[in-house]
Write a protein that holds these residues in place. Structure first.
Motif, PDB file in Angstrom:
ATOM      1  N   GLU A  25       0.824  -1.209   0.000  1.00  0.00           N
ATOM      2  CA  GLU A  25       0.000   0.000   0.000  1.00  0.00           C
ATOM      3  C   GLU A  25       0.860   1.262   0.000  1.00  0.00           C
ATOM      4  O   GLU A  25       0.550   2.237  -0.684  1.00  0.00           O
ATOM      5  CB  GLU A  25      -0.943  -0.015   1.201  1.00  0.00           C
ATOM      6  CG  GLU A  25      -2.032  -1.073   1.092  1.00  0.00           C
ATOM      7  CD  GLU A  25      -2.826  -1.263   2.379  1.00  0.00           C
ATOM      8  OE1 GLU A  25      -3.918  -1.845   2.296  1.00  0.00           O
ATOM      9  OE2 GLU A  25      -2.336  -0.847   3.457  1.00  0.00           O
ATOM     10  N   ARG A  26       1.947   1.267   0.776  1.00  0.00           N
ATOM     11  CA  ARG A  26       2.807   2.448   0.853  1.00  0.00           C
ATOM     12  C   ARG A  26       3.540   2.675  -0.471  1.00  0.00           C
ATOM     13  O   ARG A  26       3.688   3.815  -0.917  1.00  0.00           O
ATOM     14  CB  ARG A  26       3.812   2.304   1.999  1.00  0.00           C
ATOM     15  CG  ARG A  26       3.208   2.495   3.365  1.00  0.00           C
ATOM     16  CD  ARG A  26       2.669   3.920   3.566  1.00  0.00           C
ATOM     17  NE  ARG A  26       3.719   4.864   3.881  1.00  0.00           N
ATOM     18  CZ  ARG A  26       3.923   6.013   3.258  1.00  0.00           C
ATOM     19  NH1 ARG A  26       3.172   6.362   2.246  1.00  0.00           N
ATOM     20  NH2 ARG A  26       4.887   6.832   3.627  1.00  0.00           N
ATOM     21  N   PHE A  27       4.027   1.617  -1.094  1.00  0.00           N
ATOM     22  CA  PHE A  27       4.705   1.795  -2.381  1.00  0.00           C
ATOM     23  C   PHE A  27       3.721   2.235  -3.455  1.00  0.00           C
ATOM     24  O   PHE A  27       4.061   3.054  -4.319  1.00  0.00           O
ATOM     25  CB  PHE A  27       5.427   0.517  -2.793  1.00  0.00           C
ATOM     26  CG  PHE A  27       6.801   0.384  -2.206  1.00  0.00           C
ATOM     27  CD1 PHE A  27       7.891   1.001  -2.788  1.00  0.00           C
ATOM     28  CD2 PHE A  27       7.011  -0.358  -1.053  1.00  0.00           C
ATOM     29  CE1 PHE A  27       9.164   0.883  -2.243  1.00  0.00           C
ATOM     30  CE2 PHE A  27       8.274  -0.478  -0.486  1.00  0.00           C
ATOM     31  CZ  PHE A  27       9.355   0.143  -1.084  1.00  0.00           C
ATOM     32  N   ALA A  28       2.505   1.718  -3.415  1.00  0.00           N
ATOM     33  CA  ALA A  28       1.488   2.165  -4.368  1.00  0.00           C
ATOM     34  C   ALA A  28       1.222   3.656  -4.195  1.00  0.00           C
ATOM     35  O   ALA A  28       1.114   4.406  -5.173  1.00  0.00           O
ATOM     36  CB  ALA A  28       0.205   1.366  -4.177  1.00  0.00           C
ATOM     37  N   ALA A  29       1.122   4.101  -2.949  1.00  0.00           N
ATOM     38  CA  ALA A  29       0.887   5.515  -2.675  1.00  0.00           C
ATOM     39  C   ALA A  29       2.055   6.378  -3.141  1.00  0.00           C
ATOM     40  O   ALA A  29       1.872   7.562  -3.474  1.00  0.00           O
ATOM     41  CB  ALA A  29       0.648   5.729  -1.182  1.00  0.00           C
ATOM     42  N   ALA A  30       3.267   5.794  -3.173  1.00  0.00           N
ATOM     43  CA  ALA A  30       4.450   6.525  -3.625  1.00  0.00           C
ATOM     44  C   ALA A  30       4.572   6.545  -5.142  1.00  0.00           C
ATOM     45  O   ALA A  30       5.519   7.124  -5.683  1.00  0.00           O
ATOM     46  CB  ALA A  30       5.709   5.912  -3.011  1.00  0.00           C
TER      47      ALA A  30
END
Length: 248
Positions: A25-30
């Protein structure tokens, strides 16, 4: 601030739940392009639907070297390259030492020790071809302490990951590929909630200076840092994230 993760191709294992899910989720948001992998294909499908876009879902058995290599191959076939591997997948069998069987040891070591080796090897070879890479493995606070609550074999397997991280860092240092590990203390995941009683959790928190257990996103943030341009000169390192518990 741009930390160099937009459009990077990232493969996350153990993505169906817990820390791996938070990492994805964090990499997708980045702004990264994601391949998410897990043996739990139902959980993987739910996350893939939620992330949407061009997310690639890959069924993965970390205990099988061929499956590890295939996950990397599928990622490269889909996106043309692999920039970042985060291996968050693992297995734990909580049991008293007297109850440990050779089969238990074999399963845990196959997934938690051999799995990181084989998927990191495959990822590193793919990264060599493009001249860039970030490999992030997951160890555990138990690697330093010997573990708690019936986790002797798990702790042993996670100690091996620290050594593996250093070996791989040397192997790939000349190829612009960094290799690091994250070693969490207690994290609020479904695995912990399933395996550890509320009383045991309370005892754990008494040992943590910050007086709480980590949220998965806090470990995901560690991965974001190690994968980013901010950590371009960091390799062979194990990042301990335990709320200060190792100071006790």
């Amino acid at each position: 601030m741009d930390i160099g993760l937009s459009s990077k191709v990232v493969l996350v294992t153990g993505a169906a739940s817990g820390i791996g899910r938070a990492v994805a989720e964090r990499f997708a948001a980045a702004g990264s392009r994601l391949a998410i992998a897990d043996i739990n294909e139902d959980g993987l499908a739910e996350l893939g639907t939620r992330l949407g876009g061009e997310t690639l879902q890959v069924g993965l058995d970390l205990g099988d070297a061929g499956s590890c290599a295939a996950a990397v191959t599928r990622t490269v076939e889909r996106f043309g390259r692999l920039d970042v591997l985060v291996n968050a997948g693992a297995v734990i069998i909580r049991q008293p030492l007297a109850a440990v069987t050779p089969e238990d040891v074999e399963r845990i070591m196959r997934v938690n020790m051999a799995g990181p080796l084989f998927i990191a090897r495959a990822a590193g070879e793919a990264m060599r071809r493009s001249g860039f890479g970030r490999i992030i493995l997951f160890s555990s606070q138990g690697a330093h302490t010997g573990g708690y609550v019936g986790s002797t074999v798990y702790a042993m397997s996670k100690a091996a990951v620290i050594s593996l991280t250093k070996s791989l860092a040397r192997e790939f240092a000349g190829d612009n590929i960094t290799v690091n590990a994250v070693a969490p203390g207690l994290v609020d995941t479904p695995m912990i909630r399933r395996d550890v009683s509320e009383e045991a959790l309370a005892r754990f928190m008494d040992m943590i200076p910050m007086a709480r257990i980590a949220q998965p996103v806090e470990l995901a943030n560690c991965c974001l840092f190690l994968a980013s341009d901010l950590a371009s000169y960091v390799t062979g390192h194990t990042l301990d994230a335990n709320g200060g518990q190792l100071m006790r």
